[in-house]
Scaffold this active site. Structure first.
Site, PDB file in Angstrom:
ATOM      1  N   ARG A  22      30.142  10.065  -3.339  1.00 21.81           N
ATOM      2  CA  ARG A  22      28.676   9.962  -3.323  1.00 21.81           C
ATOM      3  C   ARG A  22      28.181  10.065  -1.897  1.00 21.81           C
ATOM      4  O   ARG A  22      28.588   9.284  -1.036  1.00 21.81           O
ATOM      5  CB  ARG A  22      28.220   8.623  -3.938  1.00 21.81           C
ATOM      6  CG  ARG A  22      28.496   8.581  -5.413  1.00 21.81           C
ATOM      7  CD  ARG A  22      27.992   7.315  -6.058  1.00 21.81           C
ATOM      8  NE  ARG A  22      28.517   7.253  -7.411  1.00 21.81           N
ATOM      9  CZ  ARG A  22      28.428   6.205  -8.204  1.00 21.81           C
ATOM     10  NH1 ARG A  22      27.814   5.110  -7.781  1.00 21.81           N
ATOM     11  NH2 ARG A  22      28.930   6.235  -9.415  1.00 21.81           N
ATOM     12  N   SER A 115      25.046   8.117 -10.199  1.00 25.76           N
ATOM     13  CA  SER A 115      24.720   6.961 -11.031  1.00 25.76           C
ATOM     14  C   SER A 115      23.325   6.395 -10.785  1.00 25.76           C
ATOM     15  O   SER A 115      22.347   7.088 -10.960  1.00 25.76           O
ATOM     16  CB  SER A 115      25.791   5.896 -10.819  1.00 25.76           C
ATOM     17  OG  SER A 115      25.578   4.820 -11.663  1.00 25.76           O
ATOM     18  N   HIS A 116      23.265   5.159 -10.309  1.00 24.45           N
ATOM     19  CA  HIS A 116      21.994   4.461 -10.125  1.00 24.45           C
ATOM     20  C   HIS A 116      21.375   4.752  -8.762  1.00 24.45           C
ATOM     21  O   HIS A 116      20.293   4.265  -8.460  1.00 24.45           O
ATOM     22  CB  HIS A 116      22.250   2.963 -10.252  1.00 24.45           C
ATOM     23  CG  HIS A 116      23.319   2.525  -9.294  1.00 24.45           C
ATOM     24  ND1 HIS A 116      24.620   2.908  -9.435  1.00 24.45           N
ATOM     25  CD2 HIS A 116      23.263   1.802  -8.165  1.00 24.45           C
ATOM     26  CE1 HIS A 116      25.334   2.422  -8.444  1.00 24.45           C
ATOM     27  NE2 HIS A 116      24.532   1.746  -7.650  1.00 24.45           N
ATOM     28  N   ASP A 280      20.651   3.422 -16.731  1.00 25.33           N
ATOM     29  CA  ASP A 280      20.553   3.968 -15.372  1.00 25.33           C
ATOM     30  C   ASP A 280      20.553   5.500 -15.339  1.00 25.33           C
ATOM     31  O   ASP A 280      20.489   6.150 -16.385  1.00 25.33           O
ATOM     32  CB  ASP A 280      21.687   3.420 -14.487  1.00 25.33           C
ATOM     33  CG  ASP A 280      23.039   4.009 -14.867  1.00 25.33           C
ATOM     34  OD1 ASP A 280      23.190   4.374 -16.039  1.00 25.33           O
ATOM     35  OD2 ASP A 280      23.915   4.100 -13.999  1.00 25.33           O
ATOM     36  N   ASP A 282      22.748   7.890 -14.949  1.00 20.16           N
ATOM     37  CA  ASP A 282      23.716   8.659 -15.741  1.00 20.16           C
ATOM     38  C   ASP A 282      24.053   7.994 -17.069  1.00 20.16           C
ATOM     39  O   ASP A 282      24.960   8.450 -17.782  1.00 20.16           O
ATOM     40  CB  ASP A 282      24.991   8.919 -14.944  1.00 20.16           C
ATOM     41  CG  ASP A 282      25.725   7.637 -14.586  1.00 20.16           C
ATOM     42  OD1 ASP A 282      25.067   6.610 -14.384  1.00 20.16           O
ATOM     43  OD2 ASP A 282      26.967   7.659 -14.514  1.00 20.16           O
ATOM     44  N   ASP A 284      25.356   5.045 -17.960  1.00 19.63           N
ATOM     45  CA  ASP A 284      26.493   4.163 -18.262  1.00 19.63           C
ATOM     46  C   ASP A 284      26.164   2.686 -18.046  1.00 19.63           C
ATOM     47  O   ASP A 284      26.887   1.814 -18.505  1.00 19.63           O
ATOM     48  CB  ASP A 284      27.767   4.586 -17.503  1.00 19.63           C
ATOM     49  CG  ASP A 284      27.591   4.622 -16.001  1.00 19.63           C
ATOM     50  OD1 ASP A 284      26.477   4.343 -15.520  1.00 19.63           O
ATOM     51  OD2 ASP A 284      28.580   4.946 -15.305  1.00 19.63           O
ATOM     52  N   ARG A 285      25.082   2.394 -17.326  1.00 20.52           N
ATOM     53  CA  ARG A 285      24.705   0.982 -17.118  1.00 20.52           C
ATOM     54  C   ARG A 285      23.615   0.582 -18.108  1.00 20.52           C
ATOM     55  O   ARG A 285      22.902   1.442 -18.630  1.00 20.52           O
ATOM     56  CB  ARG A 285      24.147   0.776 -15.715  1.00 20.52           C
ATOM     57  CG  ARG A 285      25.140   1.043 -14.640  1.00 20.52           C
ATOM     58  CD  ARG A 285      24.545   0.722 -13.287  1.00 20.52           C
ATOM     59  NE  ARG A 285      25.574   0.872 -12.273  1.00 20.52           N
ATOM     60  CZ  ARG A 285      25.599   0.238 -11.121  1.00 20.52           C
ATOM     61  NH1 ARG A 285      24.633  -0.588 -10.802  1.00 20.52           N
ATOM     62  NH2 ARG A 285      26.578   0.423 -10.266  1.00 20.52           N
ATOM     63  N   THR A 348      36.921  -4.318  -9.240  1.00 19.95           N
ATOM     64  CA  THR A 348      35.687  -3.597  -9.544  1.00 19.95           C
ATOM     65  C   THR A 348      35.986  -2.111  -9.706  1.00 19.95           C
ATOM     66  O   THR A 348      36.661  -1.520  -8.873  1.00 19.95           O
ATOM     67  CB  THR A 348      34.685  -3.807  -8.390  1.00 19.95           C
ATOM     68  OG1 THR A 348      34.335  -5.182  -8.373  1.00 19.95           O
ATOM     69  CG2 THR A 348      33.440  -2.955  -8.564  1.00 19.95           C
ATOM     70  N   GLU A 367      31.329  -5.506 -16.718  1.00 19.90           N
ATOM     71  CA  GLU A 367      31.241  -5.805 -15.293  1.00 19.90           C
ATOM     72  C   GLU A 367      29.862  -6.365 -14.997  1.00 19.90           C
ATOM     73  O   GLU A 367      28.878  -5.969 -15.626  1.00 19.90           O
ATOM     74  CB  GLU A 367      31.428  -4.532 -14.482  1.00 19.90           C
ATOM     75  CG  GLU A 367      32.810  -3.942 -14.554  1.00 19.90           C
ATOM     76  CD  GLU A 367      32.941  -2.799 -13.548  1.00 19.90           C
ATOM     77  OE1 GLU A 367      33.437  -3.056 -12.457  1.00 19.90           O
ATOM     78  OE2 GLU A 367      32.513  -1.691 -13.859  1.00 19.90           O
ATOM     79  N   SER A 369      28.044  -5.552 -12.739  1.00 20.16           N
ATOM     80  CA  SER A 369      27.183  -4.483 -12.229  1.00 20.16           C
ATOM     81  C   SER A 369      26.498  -3.729 -13.369  1.00 20.16           C
ATOM     82  O   SER A 369      26.306  -2.517 -13.291  1.00 20.16           O
ATOM     83  CB  SER A 369      27.998  -3.526 -11.373  1.00 20.16           C
ATOM     84  OG  SER A 369      29.120  -3.052 -12.100  1.00 20.16           O
ATOM     85  N   LYS A 380      31.930   3.034 -19.159  1.00 21.63           N
ATOM     86  CA  LYS A 380      30.967   2.065 -19.667  1.00 21.63           C
ATOM     87  C   LYS A 380      29.824   2.834 -20.312  1.00 21.63           C
ATOM     88  O   LYS A 380      29.634   4.014 -20.016  1.00 21.63           O
ATOM     89  CB  LYS A 380      30.495   1.134 -18.561  1.00 21.63           C
ATOM     90  CG  LYS A 380      29.919   1.807 -17.331  1.00 21.63           C
ATOM     91  CD  LYS A 380      29.725   0.738 -16.272  1.00 21.63           C
ATOM     92  CE  LYS A 380      28.955   1.254 -15.069  1.00 21.63           C
ATOM     93  NZ  LYS A 380      29.799   1.893 -14.067  1.00 21.63           N
TER      94      LYS A 380
HETATM   95  C1  G16 Z   1      30.422   2.110 -10.419  1.00 17.52           C
HETATM   96  C2  G16 Z   1      31.702   1.768 -11.127  1.00 17.52           C
HETATM   97  C3  G16 Z   1      31.675   0.352 -11.610  1.00 17.52           C
HETATM   98  C4  G16 Z   1      31.361  -0.593 -10.465  1.00 17.52           C
HETATM   99  C5  G16 Z   1      30.052  -0.176  -9.825  1.00 17.52           C
HETATM  100  C6  G16 Z   1      29.725  -0.978  -8.598  1.00 17.52           C
HETATM  101  O1  G16 Z   1      29.377   2.108 -11.342  1.00 17.52           O
HETATM  102  O2  G16 Z   1      31.906   2.625 -12.228  1.00 17.52           O
HETATM  103  O3  G16 Z   1      32.906   0.067 -12.167  1.00 17.52           O
HETATM  104  O4  G16 Z   1      31.266  -1.902 -10.912  1.00 17.52           O
HETATM  105  O5  G16 Z   1      30.145   1.163  -9.421  1.00 17.52           O
HETATM  106  O6  G16 Z   1      30.681  -0.738  -7.637  1.00 17.52           O
HETATM  107  P1  G16 Z   1      30.488  -1.238  -6.176  1.00 17.52           P
HETATM  108  O7  G16 Z   1      30.305  -2.724  -6.264  1.00 17.52           O
HETATM  109  O8  G16 Z   1      31.753  -0.833  -5.474  1.00 17.52           O
HETATM  110  O9  G16 Z   1      29.246  -0.587  -5.622  1.00 17.52           O
HETATM  111  P2  G16 Z   1      28.328   3.284 -11.378  1.00 17.52           P
HETATM  112  O10 G16 Z   1      27.394   2.910 -12.484  1.00 17.52           O
HETATM  113  O11 G16 Z   1      27.692   3.287 -10.021  1.00 17.52           O
HETATM  114  O12 G16 Z   1      29.133   4.511 -11.642  1.00 17.52           O
END
Ligand code: G16
Length: 556
Positions: A22, A115-116, A280, A282, A284-285, A348, A367, A369, A380
């Site tokens: 990212r 993602s977010h 979010d 994409d 998944d959240r 994580t 999680e 998050s 997720k």
């Molecule tokens: C990603 C991962 C998750 C993780 C989250 C936060 O989510 O798929 O498993 O919990 O990031 O990670 P970090 O605390 O390292 O920022 P997503 O929704 O951003 O793909």
């Protein structure tokens, strides 16, 4: 098609983080930057490799997605990939992509999402590689991708005209097949097989005043919400908002939490909405939010696990085991204990759940998050979690009418006690300051451990402290330094780690958790209940001294 090998220069810093690479869009737009990363990803694909493979491609539709997809098409063709299955207009939510990889028995997928994180020309883009089980590539693969990026001095591609991503259908050019598929169909079908849609519809019919509001935050889930909530479950169009996917998410953070989904939160409170939910960028959240009842993600997965028997999918498969990421509260552990199920604590990153699911030892996990899911796919799944809650509410109401989110939560606390949990995020801190703080903490729990254990801060006495290390029970791989944990004698704990998903500077995450079986506390405000613990966390970490930050950017 003739294959061209283009000379390029390796870029520094193409190391995938918690969930893919990212970076700012402008970084991906640099000459050959995206091509190099795709070449390295194809080179690192597990056996039998990229040649003659089938890959799923799609993402959250953020800015730069369509350009990136055209690059992927050419580089994939240049590396002998046989077939690409691409979501219409490049759109696939992360869970839908995971499902397609599994359903079509593809060798993996390339997901275009940050993602977010916000999108648009000045914000973030991301590329993530998923393996053949539909889940994010494990560290062994992402480390290999990184190694290949460091020596990438050539990439292979085929010149071909731009592919029209808006036309569903199959086209084959010189043995290279591109199939454009409907983004929603297969996923909607999957959810209909998992949940009791008839029961949910009946509940809405019996309770015409039960108000639902879903917020897509202009992410990818808009079309999925339209199909599932409106067309399938029969809710009115006014039950969904911000459901047109936009390349810049309308200028906001497509992150379903109390800060960034404030418009949903305000409407739920103002309009007495019974069931609010958001997803979010994409898809998944998720966040579940009822009037005066914010469901923490840690509680959400525990509630779903506690009620799993009402969900047809789990009636068929049984619940094999439960899991959470390390910083997530132990609410789900208590459900596992009561039900006599195995419970796993992983670092994580959703990728750590995949092996356990493939081995048939894990059914439901989550999680803090805002990630919740099950072994129906290997990502997720935001919409899954929302429909799971609706299914639970519908089932519970058949026996006890009038029960909503708040009642379900309070009933859960009565049985299991309450795990107060909160996370403080300090975003875009200077990396050097954040690293110094982590060094300080590692010193406390390392060289300084003998002095630190047994020390009292306010009302808390340190019982144990470590930097979390995980040994995968299936393949024996070890992941070290996954977050500093400080556990106190009363069972409360603080966890501090640096995020692996930010694109600028460092994001410090501070997690605090306190368990209570005191009934009079069950309706207490989380921040008030956790205040003394947060103060101690700030004192021990010296976060304010190291970073100069008096306040977090986001509290969840
Ligand atoms: C990603 C991962 C998750 C993780 C989250 C936060 O989510 O798929 O498993 O919990 O990031 O990670 P970090 O605390 O390292 O920022 P997503 O929704 O951003 O793909």
């Amino acid at each position: 098609m003739p294959v061209k090998s283009i000379t390029t220069t390796p870029y520094d810093g193409q190391k995938p983080g918690t969930s893919g690479l990212r970076k700012r869009v402008k970084i991906f737009q640099q000459e050959n930057y995206t091509q190099n990363f795709i070449q390295a990803t194809l080179d690192a694909m597990p056996s039998p490799g990229a040649k003659e493979s089938t890959l799923v491609v799609g993402g959250d539709g953020r800015y730069f997605s369509t350009e990136a997809i055209q690059i992927i098409i050419r580089v994939a063709a240049g590396n002998g990939v046989s077939k690409l299955i691409i979501g219409k207009n490049g759109i696939l939510s992360t869970p839908a992509a995971s499902n397609l990889i599994r359903k079509r028995k593809a060798n993996g997928g390339i997901l275009l999402t940050a993602s977010h994180n916000p999108g648009g020309p000045d914000n973030d883009f991301g590329i993530k590689y998923n393996v053949s089980n539909g889940g994010p590539a494990p560290e062994s693969v992402t480390n290999l991708i990184y190694e290949y990026t460091k020596k990438c001095n050539k990439y292979h591609m085929c010149d071909m005209p731009e592919i029209d991503l808006s036309k569903i259908g199959v086209q084959t050019i010189d043995g290279f097949t591109i199939e454009i598929v409907d983004s929603v169909n297969d996923y909607a079908q999957l959810l209909k097989e998992i949940f009791n849609f008839e029961q949910i519809k009946q509940f809405f019919k019996n309770n015409p005043n039960f108000k639902v509001l879903f917020d897509g935050l202009h992410g990818v889930t808009g079309p999925y919400a339209e199909r599932i909530f409106v067309e399938e479950l029969g809710l009115s169009r006014s039950s969904i908002q911000n459901c047109t996917p936009l390349p810049d998410f309308g200028g906001s953070h497509p992150d379903p939490n109390l800060t960034y989904a404030h418009s949903l939160v305000e409407r739920v409170e103002r309009e007495n909405v019974n069931f609010g939910a958001a997803s979010d960028g994409d898809g998944d959240r998720n966040m579940i939010y009822g009037k005066n009842a914010f469901v923490t993600p840690s509680d959400s997965v525990a509630v779903i696990a506690a009620h799993a028997e009402v969900i047809p999918y789990f009636q068929k498969t049984g619940v094999k085991g439960l899991a959470r990421s390390m910083p997530t509260s132990a609410a789900i552990d208590l459900v596992a204990k009561k039900k006599g199920l195995e419970i796993f604590e992983v670092p994580t990153g959703w990728k750590f759940f995949g092996n356990l699911m493939d081995a048939g030892r894990l059914s439901i996990c989550g999680e803090e998050s805002f990630g919740t899911g099950s072994d129906h796919i290997r990502e997720k799944d935001g919409v899954w979690a929302i429909v799971a809650w609706l299914n639970i509410i519908a089932a519970v109401n058949e026996k006890r009418p009038g029960v909503g989110i708040k009642e379900i939560l309070l009933e859960h606390y009565q049985i299991y006690g309450r795990n107060f949990f909160s996370r403080y995020d300090y975003e875009e801190v200077e990396s050097e300051c954040a690293n110094k703080m982590v060094e300080h903490l590692r010193h406390l729990i390392g060289v300084g451990k003998d002095d630190f254990i047994g020390k009292t801060f306010g009302q808390f006495t340190v019982k144990e402290a470590d930097d979390f290390e995980y040994c995968d029970p299936i393949d024996g791989s070890v992941s070290k330094n996954q977050g500093v944990r400080i556990i106190f004698t009363d069972g409360s704990r603080i966890v501090i780690r640096l995020s692996g998903t930010g694109s600028q500077g460092a994001t410090i995450r501070l997690y605090v958790e306190k368990y209570s079986q005191n009934v009079s506390e069950y309706e207490s405000d989380t921040q008030e209940a956790l205040k003394p613990l947060i103060d101690v966390a700030l004192q021990i970490s010296k976060l304010q001294e190291f970073t100069g930050r008096a306040k977090p950017t986001v509290i969840t």
